[in-house]
Design an enzyme around this catalytic site. Structure first.
Site, PDB file in Angstrom:
ATOM      1  N   ASN A 156       2.041  -4.658  -3.459  1.00 15.20           N
ATOM      2  CA  ASN A 156       0.601  -4.940  -3.441  1.00 15.20           C
ATOM      3  C   ASN A 156      -0.198  -3.802  -2.837  1.00 15.20           C
ATOM      4  OD1 ASN A 156      -1.122  -7.119  -2.839  1.00 15.20           O
ATOM      5  ND2 ASN A 156      -1.010  -6.676  -0.737  1.00 15.20           N
TER       6      ASN A 156
ATOM      7  N   HIS B  64     -10.256  -5.792  -2.516  1.00 17.90           N
ATOM      8  CA  HIS B  64     -11.391  -5.783  -1.595  1.00 17.90           C
ATOM      9  C   HIS B  64     -12.697  -4.692  -2.215  1.00 17.90           C
ATOM     10  CE1 HIS B  64      -9.046  -7.322   1.799  1.00 17.90           C
ATOM     11  NE2 HIS B  64      -8.046  -6.533   1.374  1.00 17.90           N
TER      12      HIS B  64
ATOM     13  N   GLU C   2       0.735  -1.401  -0.023  1.00 21.23           N
ATOM     14  CA  GLU C   2      -0.079  -0.033   0.031  1.00 21.23           C
ATOM     15  C   GLU C   2       0.803   1.317   0.173  1.00 21.23           C
ATOM     16  OE1 GLU C   2      -2.655  -0.296   3.229  1.00 21.23           O
ATOM     17  OE2 GLU C   2      -3.780  -2.634   2.490  1.00 21.23           O
TER      18      GLU C   2
ATOM     19  N   ASP D 229     -12.280  -9.999  -1.691  1.00 17.85           N
ATOM     20  CA  ASP D 229     -13.534 -10.290  -0.981  1.00 17.85           C
ATOM     21  C   ASP D 229     -14.565  -9.295  -1.527  1.00 17.85           C
ATOM     22  OD1 ASP D 229     -12.917  -7.918   0.259  1.00 17.85           O
ATOM     23  OD2 ASP D 229     -12.336  -9.041   2.310  1.00 17.85           O
TER      24      ASP D 229
ATOM     25  N   GLU E 183      -6.392 -10.379  -2.276  1.00 23.69           N
ATOM     26  CA  GLU E 183      -6.964 -10.043  -0.941  1.00 23.69           C
ATOM     27  C   GLU E 183      -8.488  -9.877  -1.304  1.00 23.69           C
ATOM     28  OE1 GLU E 183      -5.438  -7.099   1.713  1.00 23.69           O
ATOM     29  OE2 GLU E 183      -3.612  -7.604   1.194  1.00 23.69           O
TER      30      GLU E 183
HETATM   31  O1  9MR Z   1      -7.295  -9.224   7.773  1.00 29.61           O
HETATM   32  C1  9MR Z   1      -6.295  -8.125   8.433  1.00 29.61           C
HETATM   33  C2  9MR Z   1      -7.078  -7.733   9.737  1.00 29.61           C
HETATM   34  O2  9MR Z   1      -7.170  -8.907  10.490  1.00 29.61           O
HETATM   35  C3  9MR Z   1      -6.448  -7.012  10.458  1.00 29.61           C
HETATM   36  O3  9MR Z   1      -7.140  -6.356  11.523  1.00 29.61           O
HETATM   37  C4  9MR Z   1      -6.185  -5.805   9.411  1.00 29.61           C
HETATM   38  C5  9MR Z   1      -5.434  -4.535  10.174  1.00 29.61           C
HETATM   39  O4  9MR Z   1      -5.360  -3.465   9.317  1.00 29.61           O
HETATM   40  O5  9MR Z   1      -5.451  -5.980   8.287  1.00 29.61           O
HETATM   41  C6  9MR Z   1      -6.212  -6.980   7.561  1.00 29.61           C
HETATM   42  O6  9MR Z   1      -5.595  -7.163   6.693  1.00 29.61           O
HETATM   43  C7  9MR Z   1      -5.182  -6.118   5.576  1.00 29.61           C
HETATM   44  C8  9MR Z   1      -4.197  -6.399   4.703  1.00 29.61           C
HETATM   45  O7  9MR Z   1      -2.878  -6.829   5.779  1.00 29.61           O
HETATM   46  C9  9MR Z   1      -3.809  -5.521   3.666  1.00 29.61           C
HETATM   47  N1  9MR Z   1      -4.725  -5.124   2.923  1.00 29.61           N
HETATM   48  C10 9MR Z   1      -5.939  -4.506   3.693  1.00 29.61           C
HETATM   49  C11 9MR Z   1      -6.197  -6.024   4.652  1.00 29.61           C
HETATM   50  C12 9MR Z   1      -7.710  -5.490   5.273  1.00 29.61           C
HETATM   51  O8  9MR Z   1      -7.472  -4.529   6.276  1.00 29.61           O
END
Ligand code: 9MR
Length: 444
Positions: free
Chosen positions: A198, A234, A157, A264, A262
């Site tokens: 990513n 997402h 990011e 969803d 990722e």
């Molecule tokens: O799925 C992850 C969640 O359990 C955490 O609380 C969160 C914190 O930011 O991060 C989530 O995963 C993220 C991923 O590492 C990077 N892209 C966004 C995802 C969703 O927030």
């Protein structure tokens, strides 16, 4: 009038339209996603939580998927909560599970602005200190799993929505060159691992994905080890960007791999059958877009069950974003993935698939394919709703009308028959502004 053959090849080119029932007889429910993916030369993955990898959760994670991404276990705050004191337990557990199930592991993630330990974010560091902290972190973590990680999300990011660099600990302390340095250090620690950048909101062609594109191009030109682009995906229900496949292709054309990392698709709760049908179409079109591009190597869902999804906690009132429900029952979205990977529907019937075959500033060309299995049609009517202001201007191989947002198309005199095991397609042009989401087509 465009010939059917031309329409079909364009569909394959641009959006990953899916031909239903194209594979030999098999039941989607019977063939694990990982086997369907393998037959197409693809890898299908899921994010996982290590502590849950037993019972039904473990069975599904192990049998349906060929790649695992630790959802949180490899992030800096998890692996080094106190400076110099490491905790690899969940990461080790996930890697061991993956090896026992003949799965790849995507390492996630080495350099990010979020989920860093407070000793790091609260510290005061010179840029030389910051640089050495980052180098040590990357060398330690990548080195620990050398030979065991297929791909690393090295940098996560890095961009703002407008394509400028995000202001982070790393960018502010080290400048944009932190990205090239991180990749170079990761490569030194595990030369065999594929190294990715990513990001999210880079699914379609837009300012952010173009900034990422330009970065990858310049890294390649400078000889920096960059192997892939991760498109998080997402997504919001009904909002798969029409330019997804085109965008994947332009990255592939730079000479890097692409992964959907990722995926969803969240919806306003409660879920209902209409929303779940739209979600199926959305999962299917994303997986089909990847399947259509040779260098798109992996589609990973961000949690395979609604019981293990970040969405409800982050977007109150939204959820049901994954392919399995909270009780581990496959949802229509699961079958959307299966169909996009060439799985056949387990039920007899006819189905319509909508795709955008090309799109420009103000208009687009679309196609609907109606396919039957185990039954046939002697006439047909396909209808859908344009929720984002799209307006039909022309159709061929069908008679189409639009009234408000409702579009209805009926067969031409010569193509009402859809034989058992066969299909019929028709095409159309339409205008759009803003967004061009893919609707669900109803037959009847
Ligand atoms: O799925 C992850 C969640 O359990 C955490 O609380 C969160 C914190 O930011 O991060 C989530 O995963 C993220 C991923 O590492 C990077 N892209 C966004 C995802 C969703 O927030």
């Amino acid at each position: 009038m465009r010939s059917l053959r031309t329409g079909l090849s364009l569909a394959a080119l641009f959006t990953g339209a899916v031909m239903l029932f194209a594979a030999p007889a098999a039941h989607a429910a019977d063939t694990p996603l990982r086997d369907l993916a393998a037959a197409k030369g693809k890898v299908i993955g899921t994010a996982v939580t290590g502590s849950k990898l037993t019972g039904t959760y473990g069975d599904i994670a192990g049998s349906q998927f060929s790649s695992l991404t630790p959802g949180n276990a490899m992030k800096w705050e998890t692996v080094e909560p106190t400076q110099g004191s490491f905790n690899w337990s969940e990461a080790d557990q996930i890697v061991a599970f993956a090896q026992a199930h003949n799965q790849q592991v995507r390492g996630h993630t080495l350099v990010w602005h979020s989920q860093n330990p407070s000793w790091l974010t609260n510290g005061t560091w010179t840029s030389a200190q910051l640089s050495s902290l980052l180098q040590n972190h990357i060398s330690t973590e990548v080195g620990r799993y050398k030979g065991e990680i297929t791909a690393w999300d090295v940098v996560n990011e890095p961009f703002n929505e407008d394509g400028s660099y995000r202001s982070t600990l790393w960018y502010n302390g080290l400048g944009a060159n932190y990205i090239a340095q991180a990749l170079t250090w990761a490569h030194a620690a595990d030369p065999a691992a594929k190294l990715y950048i990513n990001d999210y909101n880079v699914e379609g062609v837009n300012a952010k994905s173009t900034a990422l594109y330009n970065l990858v191009k310049s890294l390649k030109a400078a000889g920096v080890p960059i192997d892939g682009v991760g498109i998080q995906a997402h997504l919001v229900l009904g909002q798969v960007p029409a330019t997804l496949q085109q965008n994947i292709q332009r990255f592939a054309d730079l000479g890097v791999d692409v992964a959907i990392t990722e995926l969803d698709v969240r919806m306003a709760l409660p879920a209902d059958s209409t929303k779940l049908a739209q979600q199926k179409a959305d999962f299917k079109s994303v997986v089909a877009a990847c399947a259509a591009v040779t260098r798109c190597v992996n589609v990973t869902v961000w949690g395979f069950t609604d019981a293990d999804s970040w969405v409800p906690g982050t977007f109150p009132g939204y959820g049901a974003a994954t392919p399995y429900d909270e009780n581990y029952a496959p949802k229509p979205a699961y079958y959307g993935i299966a169909e996009a990977l060439g799985g056949t529907q387990s039920t007899t019937g006819c189905a319509a698939t909508y795709s955008v075959t090309s799109q420009w500033n103000t208009g687009f060309t679309g196609q609907v394919t109606i396919a039957c299995s185990g039954t046939a049609l002697s006439s047909w009517r396909a209808s859908w709703t344009y929720g984002a202001g799209q307006q039909l201007t022309q159709a061929w191989n069908a008679t189409c009308t639009q009234s408000g947002t409702a579009v209805t198309c009926t067969n031409a005199t010569y193509n009402g028959t859809v034989p058992d095991g066969g299909s019929v397609s028709f095409g159309f042009n339409a205008s759009w502004t803003g967004s061009n989401p893919v609707p669900v087509v109803t037959l009847g």
